[in-house]
Design a protein around this motif. Structure first.
Motif, PDB file in Angstrom:
ATOM      1  N   GLY A 360       0.783  -1.224   0.000  1.00 31.87           N
ATOM      2  CA  GLY A 360       0.000   0.000   0.000  1.00 31.87           C
ATOM      3  C   GLY A 360       0.814   1.272   0.000  1.00 31.87           C
ATOM      4  N   ARG A 361       2.056   1.213   0.465  1.00 32.06           N
ATOM      5  CA  ARG A 361       2.908   2.400   0.409  1.00 32.06           C
ATOM      6  C   ARG A 361       3.377   2.631  -1.029  1.00 32.06           C
ATOM      7  NH1 ARG A 361       7.175   0.134   4.412  1.00 32.06           N
ATOM      8  NH2 ARG A 361       6.202  -1.759   3.574  1.00 32.06           N
ATOM      9  N   PRO A 362       3.703   3.872  -1.382  1.00 28.34           N
ATOM     10  CA  PRO A 362       4.220   4.104  -2.733  1.00 28.34           C
ATOM     11  C   PRO A 362       5.592   3.475  -2.915  1.00 28.34           C
ATOM     12  CG  PRO A 362       4.332   6.115  -1.428  1.00 28.34           C
ATOM     13  CD  PRO A 362       3.573   5.112  -0.608  1.00 28.34           C
ATOM     14  N   VAL A 363       5.840   2.985  -4.124  1.00 27.23           N
ATOM     15  CA  VAL A 363       7.138   2.435  -4.498  1.00 27.23           C
ATOM     16  C   VAL A 363       7.816   3.418  -5.444  1.00 27.23           C
ATOM     17  CG1 VAL A 363       8.338   0.572  -5.698  1.00 27.23           C
ATOM     18  CG2 VAL A 363       6.368   0.056  -4.248  1.00 27.23           C
ATOM     19  N   MET A 364       9.070   3.746  -5.143  1.00 26.81           N
ATOM     20  CA  MET A 364       9.833   4.642  -6.007  1.00 26.81           C
ATOM     21  C   MET A 364      11.169   4.014  -6.362  1.00 26.81           C
ATOM     22  SD  MET A 364       9.045   8.447  -4.528  1.00 26.81           S
ATOM     23  CE  MET A 364       7.351   8.926  -4.151  1.00 26.81           C
ATOM     24  N   ILE A 365      11.602   4.287  -7.595  1.00 28.72           N
ATOM     25  CA  ILE A 365      12.887   3.789  -8.095  1.00 28.72           C
ATOM     26  C   ILE A 365      13.861   4.963  -8.097  1.00 28.72           C
ATOM     27  CG2 ILE A 365      14.049   2.554  -9.941  1.00 28.72           C
ATOM     28  CD1 ILE A 365      11.282   1.813 -11.021  1.00 28.72           C
ATOM     29  N   PHE A 366      14.982   4.815  -7.410  1.00 26.99           N
ATOM     30  CA  PHE A 366      15.921   5.920  -7.274  1.00 26.99           C
ATOM     31  C   PHE A 366      17.104   5.824  -8.223  1.00 26.99           C
ATOM     32  CE2 PHE A 366      13.471   6.003  -3.396  1.00 26.99           C
ATOM     33  CZ  PHE A 366      13.111   7.341  -3.359  1.00 26.99           C
ATOM     34  N   GLU A 367      17.236   4.708  -8.909  1.00 27.74           N
ATOM     35  CA  GLU A 367      18.180   4.592 -10.026  1.00 27.74           C
ATOM     36  C   GLU A 367      17.609   3.588 -11.006  1.00 27.74           C
ATOM     37  OE1 GLU A 367      22.295   3.814  -9.227  1.00 27.74           O
ATOM     38  OE2 GLU A 367      22.318   5.103  -7.447  1.00 27.74           O
ATOM     39  N   ILE A 368      17.501   3.998 -12.258  1.00 26.15           N
ATOM     40  CA  ILE A 368      17.052   3.100 -13.317  1.00 26.15           C
ATOM     41  C   ILE A 368      17.487   3.698 -14.640  1.00 26.15           C
ATOM     42  CG2 ILE A 368      14.778   4.195 -13.620  1.00 26.15           C
ATOM     43  CD1 ILE A 368      13.621   1.379 -14.116  1.00 26.15           C
ATOM     44  N   ASN A 369      17.680   2.879 -15.615  1.00 21.67           N
ATOM     45  CA  ASN A 369      17.869   3.346 -16.989  1.00 21.67           C
ATOM     46  C   ASN A 369      17.716   2.159 -17.917  1.00 21.67           C
ATOM     47  OD1 ASN A 369      18.362   5.017 -19.194  1.00 21.67           O
ATOM     48  ND2 ASN A 369      20.103   6.032 -18.214  1.00 21.67           N
TER      49      ASN A 369
END
Length: 750
Positions: A360-369
């Protein structure tokens, strides 16, 4: 949607979208010429005159990040904090930036003066003036010079099972008394500073917290430094009380507590010793970040916290890395990860997993490419499919690595991207920043749950568990079902009741409490799908008979040890889903063979007695998928949960026709009526209106897909926003390697 307490962050925020109210367009800043793009393929940057004061308020309500009460999706880059870079990123559609704030700003022991953060404060305010939110990372690996001089790294570094340094971003053991004495002052001061800056959403706890067992070093276990050993001995004293009790439990012969050592491989002592050591390491690792959270929250109670976890549970390093997403996630308000993958499906899978663990918490990606990291490989279609895939899995924030011009990671340089690729990055950011409500709304939870066995991952040490858990996941998810992972630690009767179907992949091991929870779930009307070799071992890795609720009398090796076979025949109601021979491995014999199996000649009939209904037969002509006990609510596949395209169709048929569970939305071929499995799907539910959903569809194929969209009764297609597709019909042609965003409405209501 799970209800999470409302967390109000008293800061101000930008107005959303790419167009800022009251600002001049690029080049409309008096007589000054418009600024030049920083690299080919990029739009004209905003002019200095287009800066805007920051305004607004962040809040986290029921797991949705809001700005002024409306959903906010942070999208931007790692690094790029000069005026020129921020103006360029803003013109591309970015609304946020992520960068490091290192411990090395501390000038000495004790309290860190506020002036130590002047440079960071300037960076944050510069970003704010460009309408950019920020999530700074508290980087503990940037160690102050005074600290490393007083406490030499060689005396405090974490050591792996091979005696070598472990942990790429841990110059000091997390158990080091010196580290634990001095780093809290930095955390407190940094948190207080960040909480007063109006554009800070959250702070990150650490960069890629993980011991040396990353995906390429899965055989180096940790942590064996003098500080790690001291903590282990203290834990054992508290657990076992006496040395005799410890020796009996671990199969050891230590004569003093100072002699006690942890095992360096699973069989060195016994499997109880190994499991104790592995679980201790995971708890200690997670407890460090829980401790950091306590310190930060004491200094800045309303500041949100995240962490840049790696994807260890999904490669071969669950045991060696020390990381446990379930435990570590408990210290986060925003569930954070870093992710580098060259597979759209693999990227989606990892984000589905993160969304499941985030609960239920937001998921964030802090490094991706987009991967591989080169200008040639980063074609527009690769960038598009690889960076939209995590959104299909539920990502609600994303930072692309990196807004620099050096190395293959920098998209501003010739190594990292070309003009066509940069134009696609701009298109991506613009699309995301202008569809905030749809993309910041939460992912629709799955009705199918795949159990991830932490115990088996720790005991097997390699990729056994992620390989088979992901295989089972793909068999359902690639048929467009919304699917969750269920951490073993959450296997309780109440939690399992969320799911219409619970799946036990190959190699699943559950402790007695969790096994009882599955049995209770079944007794309460739940449905179970178990694959070969599930629940065949106990927590200490000893073989055990199948539990009664599986409805199997026995499990034996196949006749002639023929473990690799095909499925060649299925029940009549499944034939339309059966596209040809399915390759299966790890074949088991779960039926009783009439007579002596060793005397059966090739081509002779294999006569068996089977409990339950046979749904499929293997190529040796005996049952391989059965509907067994508990009122027919158990499906057993007597083979491994590997991912095979033909098997996917058969699993879909059983799920739809035998279990009676239909997809929340699926694309089917207009020619064949078969699910178009090359299309990745992802559903979100509007953060306010449960009768509105948003469907992401990604055609990963290199050819157009002529499809029809099937929805449950009552749901209707309302619109498509990225391409303005005509939605009077449910039939579409999806262009090759393209992304679509549909709005669905429930006209039938609940």
């Amino acid at each position: 949607m799970n209800t999470i307490r409302s967390i109000i962050h008293p800061v101000l925020i930008l107005v959303s979208g790419l167009v800022l109210s009251g600002l001049r367009s690029p080049g409309e800043s008096g007589s000054s010429p418009p600024p030049a793009p920083l690299a080919g393929g990029l739009p004209t940057p905003l002019a200095l005159g287009q800066k805007t004061p920051w305004s607004g308020t962040f809040s986290l309500v029921n797991g949705v990040l809001l700005k002024d009460g409306t959903p906010f999706y942070p999208i931007g880059f790692v690094f790029g904090t000069s005026d020129a870079e921020l103006a360029q990123a803003r013109a591309m559609g970015a609304n946020a930036v992520h960068f490091d704030l290192g411990w090395r700003v501390a000038p000495g022991p004790g309290d860190v003066p506020d002036a130590s953060f002047d440079q960071t404060r300037t960076t944050l305010r510069r970003a704010a003036n460009w309408g950019m939110a920020a999530i700074p990372l508290l980087t503990g690996h940037y160690v102050p010079g005074w600290f490393s001089k007083k406490y030499p790294r060689a005396e405090h570094e974490p050591l792996g099972s091979d005696g070598k340094k472990t942990g790429s971003w841990f110059p000091y053991s997390l158990h080091s008394p010196a580290l634990r004495e001095h780093i809290p002052a930095f955390w407190r001061a940094a948190a207080k500073m960040a909480a007063t800056e109006p554009n800070v959403i959250a702070v990150g706890a650490w960069n890629e917290p993980c011991y040396g067992g990353t995906w390429n070093r899965g055989n180096q276990f940790g942590e064996y430094s003098q500080w790690g050993l001291a903590a282990w001995r203290e834990h054992l004293r508290a657990t076992y009380k006496t040395l005799d009790a410890l020796n009996r439990a671990h199969g050891t012969t230590f004569t003093t507590w100072d002699d006690v050592q942890p095992p360096r491989k699973p069989e060195e002592f016994n499997r109880r010793a190994w499991l104790d050591w592995m679980e201790f390491g995971q708890r200690a690792f997670a407890d460090f970040f829980a401790w950091e959270r306590t310190i930060i929250k004491e200094a800045a109670p309303s500041l949100l916290l995240t962490n840049k976890k790696q994807t260890n549970p999904w490669d071969r390093s669950t045991a060696s890395s020390g990381t446990n997403w379930e435990l570590m996630g408990r210290s986060e308000d925003i569930f954070g990860i870093n992710l580098y993958s060259g597979s759209p499906f693999g990227t989606r899978n990892t984000l589905d997993a993160a969304s499941s663990y985030a609960d239920g918490r937001p998921v964030m990606i802090f490094e991706i490419n987009s991967m591989p990291p080169s200008a040639e490989a980063r074609t527009p279609d690769a960038i598009r499919t690889l960076l939209w895939a995590p959104l299909a899995g539920g990502a609600r924030g994303m930072f692309i690595f990196a807004f620099i011009d050096k190395t293959e990671h920098g998209i501003l340089g010739a190594k990292g991207a070309n003009a066509a690729g940069r134009a696609e990055y701009t298109r991506l950011l613009t699309q995301i920043s202008t569809h905030q409500r749809e993309l910041a709304s939460p992912r629709v939870a799955g009705r199918i749950g795949i159990i991830y066995s932490t115990t088996a991952a720790l005991q097997s040490t390699g990729d056994l568990v992620p390989r088979y858990a992901t295989g089972a996941f793909n068999l359902f998810r690639n048929s467009h079902y919304q699917v969750d992972y269920i951490p073993e630690e959450r296997c309780t009767p109440d939690y399992l009741k969320r799911y219409a179907l619970v799946v036990l992949p190959t190699a699943t091991v559950l402790k007695p409490r969790e096994t009882d929870a599955v049995q209770t779930y079944l007794a309460g009307g739940g449905r179970l799908w178990a694959f070969g070799d599930s629940l065949s071992r106990d927590e200490l890795w000893a073989a055990q008979p199948p539990p009664a609720f599986l409805g199997l009398k026995d499990r034996k090796p196949p006749i002639g040890d023929r473990r690799n076979q095909q499925i060649g025949q299925v029940a009549p109601e499944l034939e339309s889903y059966f596209e040809g021979d399915c390759q299966i491995s790890g074949v088991e014999m779960v039926s009783l063979v009439a007579g002596d199996a060793d005397t059966i000649l090739p081509g002779a009939e294999v006569r068996t007695a089977t409990s339950g209904r046979v749904l499929a037969w293997n190529s040796d002509s005996y049952p391989t998928i059965l509907q067994t006990s508990t009122g027919g609510r158990v499906i057993y596949s007597a083979f491994d949960s590997g991912n095979d395209a033909a098997l996917r169709g058969l699993v879909e048929g059983i799920t739809r026709e035998i279990i009676g569970l239909r997809q929340e939305a699926r694309f089917v071929s207009r020619a064949t009526g078969i699910t178009a499995s090359a299309i990745i799907t992802g559903l979100r539910e509007d953060y306010k209106d449960p009768d509105t959903r948003y469907l992401i569809g990604i055609n990963t194929a290199y050819r157009a897909q002529k499809v029809r969209l099937e929805l449950p009764d009552g749901w209707k297609l309302h619109s498509e926003t990225l391409h303005s597709l005509e939605t009077n019909s449910d039939a579409f042609t999806l262009a090759p390697r393209e992304v679509y965003l549909f709005t669905l409405k429930n006209n039938g209501k609940h």
